[in-house]
Design a protein around this motif. Structure first.
Motif, PDB file in Angstrom:
ATOM      1  N   HIS A  90       0.895   8.951   3.276  1.00 50.22           N
ATOM      2  CA  HIS A  90       1.376  10.085   2.380  1.00 50.22           C
ATOM      3  C   HIS A  90       1.235  10.745   2.025  1.00 50.22           C
ATOM      4  CE1 HIS A  90      -0.923  10.269  -1.655  1.00 50.22           C
ATOM      5  NE2 HIS A  90      -1.388   8.916  -1.814  1.00 50.22           N
ATOM      6  N   PRO A  91       1.894  11.549   0.431  1.00 44.34           N
ATOM      7  CA  PRO A  91       2.480  12.385   1.178  1.00 44.34           C
ATOM      8  C   PRO A  91       1.438  13.559   0.364  1.00 44.34           C
ATOM      9  CG  PRO A  91       3.275  11.069  -1.312  1.00 44.34           C
ATOM     10  CD  PRO A  91       2.765  10.456  -0.203  1.00 44.34           C
ATOM     11  N   GLU A  92       0.646  13.554   0.298  1.00 43.77           N
ATOM     12  CA  GLU A  92      -0.799  14.082  -0.354  1.00 43.77           C
ATOM     13  C   GLU A  92      -1.796  13.997   0.656  1.00 43.77           C
ATOM     14  OE1 GLU A  92      -2.255  13.268  -4.484  1.00 43.77           O
ATOM     15  OE2 GLU A  92       0.059  14.046  -5.154  1.00 43.77           O
ATOM     16  N   THR A  93      -2.323  12.836   0.775  1.00 43.99           N
ATOM     17  CA  THR A  93      -3.662  12.686   1.288  1.00 43.99           C
ATOM     18  C   THR A  93      -3.736  12.309   2.759  1.00 43.99           C
ATOM     19  OG1 THR A  93      -3.561  10.230   1.682  1.00 43.99           O
ATOM     20  CG2 THR A  93      -4.816  10.858   0.051  1.00 43.99           C
ATOM     21  N   LEU A  94      -2.006  12.837   3.426  1.00 43.36           N
ATOM     22  CA  LEU A  94      -1.484  12.678   4.501  1.00 43.36           C
ATOM     23  C   LEU A  94      -1.591  11.278   5.502  1.00 43.36           C
ATOM     24  CD1 LEU A  94      -1.439  16.116   5.479  1.00 43.36           C
ATOM     25  CD2 LEU A  94       0.535  14.436   4.632  1.00 43.36           C
ATOM     26  N   LYS A  95      -2.609  10.775   5.208  1.00 41.80           N
ATOM     27  CA  LYS A  95      -2.865   9.137   5.917  1.00 41.80           C
ATOM     28  C   LYS A  95      -2.382   7.990   6.179  1.00 41.80           C
ATOM     29  CE  LYS A  95      -6.508   5.084   4.919  1.00 41.80           C
ATOM     30  NZ  LYS A  95      -6.192   4.517   4.242  1.00 41.80           N
ATOM     31  N   VAL A  96      -2.145   7.754   7.156  1.00 40.09           N
ATOM     32  CA  VAL A  96      -0.435   6.931   7.539  1.00 40.09           C
ATOM     33  C   VAL A  96      -1.114   4.963   7.127  1.00 40.09           C
ATOM     34  CG1 VAL A  96       0.671   5.894   9.624  1.00 40.09           C
ATOM     35  CG2 VAL A  96      -0.363   8.051   9.437  1.00 40.09           C
ATOM     36  N   VAL A  97      -0.208   4.568   6.690  1.00 39.84           N
ATOM     37  CA  VAL A  97      -0.679   3.781   5.782  1.00 39.84           C
ATOM     38  C   VAL A  97       0.159   2.247   7.240  1.00 39.84           C
ATOM     39  CG1 VAL A  97      -0.584   1.590   4.272  1.00 39.84           C
ATOM     40  CG2 VAL A  97      -1.110   4.557   4.207  1.00 39.84           C
ATOM     41  N   THR A  98      -0.465   1.148   7.232  1.00 37.94           N
ATOM     42  CA  THR A  98       0.207  -0.173   7.898  1.00 37.94           C
ATOM     43  C   THR A  98      -0.493  -0.668   8.167  1.00 37.94           C
ATOM     44  OG1 THR A  98       0.446   1.998  10.433  1.00 37.94           O
ATOM     45  CG2 THR A  98       0.403  -0.253  10.318  1.00 37.94           C
ATOM     46  N   PRO A  99       0.561  -1.500   7.210  1.00 31.52           N
ATOM     47  CA  PRO A  99      -0.195  -2.682   6.457  1.00 31.52           C
ATOM     48  C   PRO A  99      -0.310  -3.977   7.894  1.00 31.52           C
ATOM     49  CG  PRO A  99       1.977  -2.025   5.781  1.00 31.52           C
ATOM     50  CD  PRO A  99       1.672  -1.470   6.578  1.00 31.52           C
ATOM     51  N   HIS A 100      -1.583  -4.448   7.571  1.00 29.19           N
ATOM     52  CA  HIS A 100      -2.184  -5.955   8.389  1.00 29.19           C
ATOM     53  C   HIS A 100      -1.506  -7.274   7.985  1.00 29.19           C
ATOM     54  CE1 HIS A 100      -5.357  -7.685  10.824  1.00 29.19           C
ATOM     55  NE2 HIS A 100      -5.841  -8.532  10.310  1.00 29.19           N
ATOM     56  N   ARG A 101      -0.518  -7.702   8.894  1.00 30.70           N
ATOM     57  CA  ARG A 101      -0.663  -9.302   8.355  1.00 30.70           C
ATOM     58  C   ARG A 101       0.795  -9.077   6.717  1.00 30.70           C
ATOM     59  NH1 ARG A 101      -3.344 -13.224  10.887  1.00 30.70           N
ATOM     60  NH2 ARG A 101      -2.564 -14.418   9.785  1.00 30.70           N
ATOM     61  N   ASP A 102       1.556  -8.633   7.354  1.00 34.59           N
ATOM     62  CA  ASP A 102       2.095  -8.173   6.594  1.00 34.59           C
ATOM     63  C   ASP A 102       3.063  -8.954   5.893  1.00 34.59           C
ATOM     64  OD1 ASP A 102       3.328  -7.855   8.845  1.00 34.59           O
ATOM     65  OD2 ASP A 102       4.075  -6.012   8.516  1.00 34.59           O
ATOM     66  N   PHE A 103       3.414 -10.268   6.752  1.00 39.44           N
ATOM     67  CA  PHE A 103       4.276 -10.624   6.797  1.00 39.44           C
ATOM     68  C   PHE A 103       3.948 -12.008   5.133  1.00 39.44           C
ATOM     69  CE2 PHE A 103       1.729 -12.625  10.095  1.00 39.44           C
ATOM     70  CZ  PHE A 103       0.751 -14.301   9.731  1.00 39.44           C
ATOM     71  N   LYS A 104       3.130 -11.707   5.318  1.00 39.28           N
ATOM     72  CA  LYS A 104       1.975 -12.669   3.985  1.00 39.28           C
ATOM     73  C   LYS A 104       2.140 -12.174   2.877  1.00 39.28           C
ATOM     74  CE  LYS A 104      -1.678 -15.679   6.830  1.00 39.28           C
ATOM     75  NZ  LYS A 104      -3.164 -15.835   6.931  1.00 39.28           N
ATOM     76  N   ILE A 105       1.683 -10.618   2.970  1.00 41.38           N
ATOM     77  CA  ILE A 105       2.549  -9.915   1.958  1.00 41.38           C
ATOM     78  C   ILE A 105       3.742 -10.600   1.247  1.00 41.38           C
ATOM     79  CG2 ILE A 105       2.113  -7.448   0.829  1.00 41.38           C
ATOM     80  CD1 ILE A 105      -0.018  -6.415   2.519  1.00 41.38           C
ATOM     81  N   GLY A 124       1.058  -1.305  -0.467  1.00 38.87           N
ATOM     82  CA  GLY A 124      -0.324  -0.050  -0.068  1.00 38.87           C
ATOM     83  C   GLY A 124       0.308   1.403   0.369  1.00 38.87           C
ATOM     84  N   TYR A 125       1.935   1.529   0.061  1.00 41.98           N
ATOM     85  CA  TYR A 125       2.827   2.133  -0.398  1.00 41.98           C
ATOM     86  C   TYR A 125       3.642   2.078  -1.527  1.00 41.98           C
ATOM     87  CZ  TYR A 125       4.061   1.929   4.493  1.00 41.98           C
ATOM     88  OH  TYR A 125       3.643   1.181   6.145  1.00 41.98           O
ATOM     89  N   GLU A 126       2.702   2.510  -2.022  1.00 41.24           N
ATOM     90  CA  GLU A 126       3.004   2.663  -4.668  1.00 41.24           C
ATOM     91  C   GLU A 126       3.078   4.179  -4.342  1.00 41.24           C
ATOM     92  OE1 GLU A 126       1.608   1.924  -8.561  1.00 41.24           O
ATOM     93  OE2 GLU A 126       0.180   1.479  -6.829  1.00 41.24           O
ATOM     94  N   ASP A 127       2.115   4.791  -3.493  1.00 38.57           N
ATOM     95  CA  ASP A 127       2.367   6.512  -3.778  1.00 38.57           C
ATOM     96  C   ASP A 127       3.463   7.339  -2.584  1.00 38.57           C
ATOM     97  OD1 ASP A 127       0.319   6.538  -6.827  1.00 38.57           O
ATOM     98  OD2 ASP A 127      -1.478   6.327  -5.211  1.00 38.57           O
ATOM     99  N   HIS A 128       3.699   5.840  -1.929  1.00 36.84           N
ATOM    100  CA  HIS A 128       5.058   6.807  -0.698  1.00 36.84           C
ATOM    101  C   HIS A 128       5.898   7.205  -0.891  1.00 36.84           C
ATOM    102  CE1 HIS A 128       1.408   5.996   2.443  1.00 36.84           C
ATOM    103  NE2 HIS A 128       0.763   5.884   1.496  1.00 36.84           N
ATOM    104  N   GLN A 129       6.490   8.493   0.011  1.00 35.46           N
ATOM    105  CA  GLN A 129       8.332   8.657  -0.617  1.00 35.46           C
ATOM    106  C   GLN A 129       8.750   7.395   0.044  1.00 35.46           C
ATOM    107  OE1 GLN A 129       7.543  12.074   1.981  1.00 35.46           O
ATOM    108  NE2 GLN A 129       7.583  13.063   0.027  1.00 35.46           N
ATOM    109  N   ARG A 130      10.447   7.617  -0.641  1.00 35.26           N
ATOM    110  CA  ARG A 130      10.922   5.967   0.157  1.00 35.26           C
ATOM    111  C   ARG A 130      12.647   6.217  -0.519  1.00 35.26           C
ATOM    112  NH1 ARG A 130       6.962   3.426  -3.273  1.00 35.26           N
ATOM    113  NH2 ARG A 130       7.699   2.981  -5.057  1.00 35.26           N
TER     114      ARG A 130
END
Length: 374
Positions: free
Chosen positions: A130-145, A103-109
């Protein structure tokens, strides 16, 4: 490929600037920077743009002052030989696939690959804001991803398959937990978990014959082990307070499995002294011993144990040192060449015991101006 999130250390401030500079510098001993790039920053994409890019990223992060953890640090460890199969474009595609899935495709890195002998690995530092929406994204069960993307990229680029924790592989019963590895790295003394695993087959055989909780406690007591409730599960505990999940010994030792056999968990009866049970009957006691055997260890080890006995139990630096074999050797090395020889022997042996690049990286603390390496 093994992809692992490096979690934020408790008590260490989230410092994106420090992490970004660390990736660009590849400052660990023996490491060098292989490739480097920046995503979704107006400042640019190359290493010379890093300073302005970090200012840009920090400006976004300051919009969320109440969020303590705004960084997702991902490390992707490759097999020896993978470096020659992957161009910079390939590596950037792999990084982009992880970003998209998380879920970080548009995030700075900031991303970069490091080379250290055969330990070829990639660091990716995502800004969770997120640089535009300022929403903080924290993936759920990211080990599976992470496992899913890793398998896809391995197939796409013809890399060796590293089964992940979601792939149904048999768990290695002899693998130490991070807590046990940390204990051994800090003390150079054998951890309680290593003691338990050395006697794993004997313990499991004894538990297999147990008919009730009392007999299970007695089997474990022969190895200086207490079985106790902790949270929603059971732990095996040493006399000095070290603990490991009972299920780490074997899945059959988990709380649900044992309660299916013996009924609801029963602690040792209060009338039965734990000291008597764990010392009078113990045939495989857990005791202090150096992690790495060496022909010259005995003399210094006896000196270390003798000093521990007479050292007052007070929170002084000297008292703490006398309860740590590693620190004792480091202090003795200034006066005793034998201690220096043992230090070199320990370090050489411990190098061969490193299980993965991730284990090495996860033992670091990334904070303001500090990287701690075991």
């Amino acid at each position: 490929m093994i992809a692992t999130k490096i979690g934020k250390k408790s008590g260490v401030p989230d410092n994106y600037t420090r992490l970004g500079e660390y990736i660009a510098a590849a400052e660990e001993k023996g490491e060098k920077l292989h490739q480097f790039w920046i995503r979704n920053c107006d400042a640019g994409t190359n290493i010379e743009d890093l300073g302005l890019a970090i200012l840009e990223i920090e400006a976004v992060r300051r919009q969320k002052p109440d969020i303590a953890d705004k960084t997702y640090h991902l490390v992707v460890s490759f097999r020896p030989g993978d470096q020659d199969k992957l161009s910079k474009d390939d590596l950037m595609v792999i990084e982009a696939e992880y970003a998209k899935a998380l879920g970080y495709e548009d995030h700075q890195r900031v991303a970069g690959t490091h080379i250290n002998t055969n330990n070829f690995h990639m660091h990716i530092a995502f800004n969770k804001v997120h640089p535009e929406t300022l929403k903080v994204v924290t993936p759920h069960r990211d080990f599976k991803i992470l496992a899913k993307v890793s398998r896809e990229m391995e197939k796409k680029y013809g890399l060796a398959i590293d089964p992940g924790m979601t792939d149904g592989q048999k768990r290695d019963p002899n693998k130490l937990s991070p807590a046990a590895r940390d204990y051994e790295a800090h003390t150079w003394q054998e951890s309680f978990q290593r003691h338990v695993l050395k006697h794993r087959e004997e313990i499991l055989e004894g538990l297999g014959k147990a008919k009730n909780w009392q007999e299970a406690h007695e089997v474990l007591a022969r190895y200086d082990i207490s079985l106790k409730l902790r949270g929603n599960g059971l732990v095996l505990m040493s006399p000095d307070g070290q603990a490991m999940k009972a299920s780490q010994l074997d899945r059959s030792c988990g709380k649900n499995k044992l309660e299916e056999r013996f009924g609801v968990y029963e602690a040792l009866p209060d009338k039965q002294p734990r000291k008597e049970l764990h010392h009078a009957k113990a045939k495989r006691r857990y005791k202090l011993r150096p992690l790495v055997p060496h022909r010259n260890t005995a003399t210094l080890w006896r000196r270390y144990l003798n000093r521990r006995k007479v050292m007052p139990r007070q929170p002084s630096l000297t008292a703490r040192t006398m309860r740590n074999w590693k620190m004792f050797l480091l202090m003795e090395a200034t006066q005793d060449p034998l201690a220096m020889a043992l230090i070199m022997a320990h370090r050489e042996m411990l190098r061969t015991l490193q299980v993965t690049t991730i284990a090495h990286i996860s033992s670091r603390q990334l904070g303001p101006g500090l990287i701690q390496i075991q």
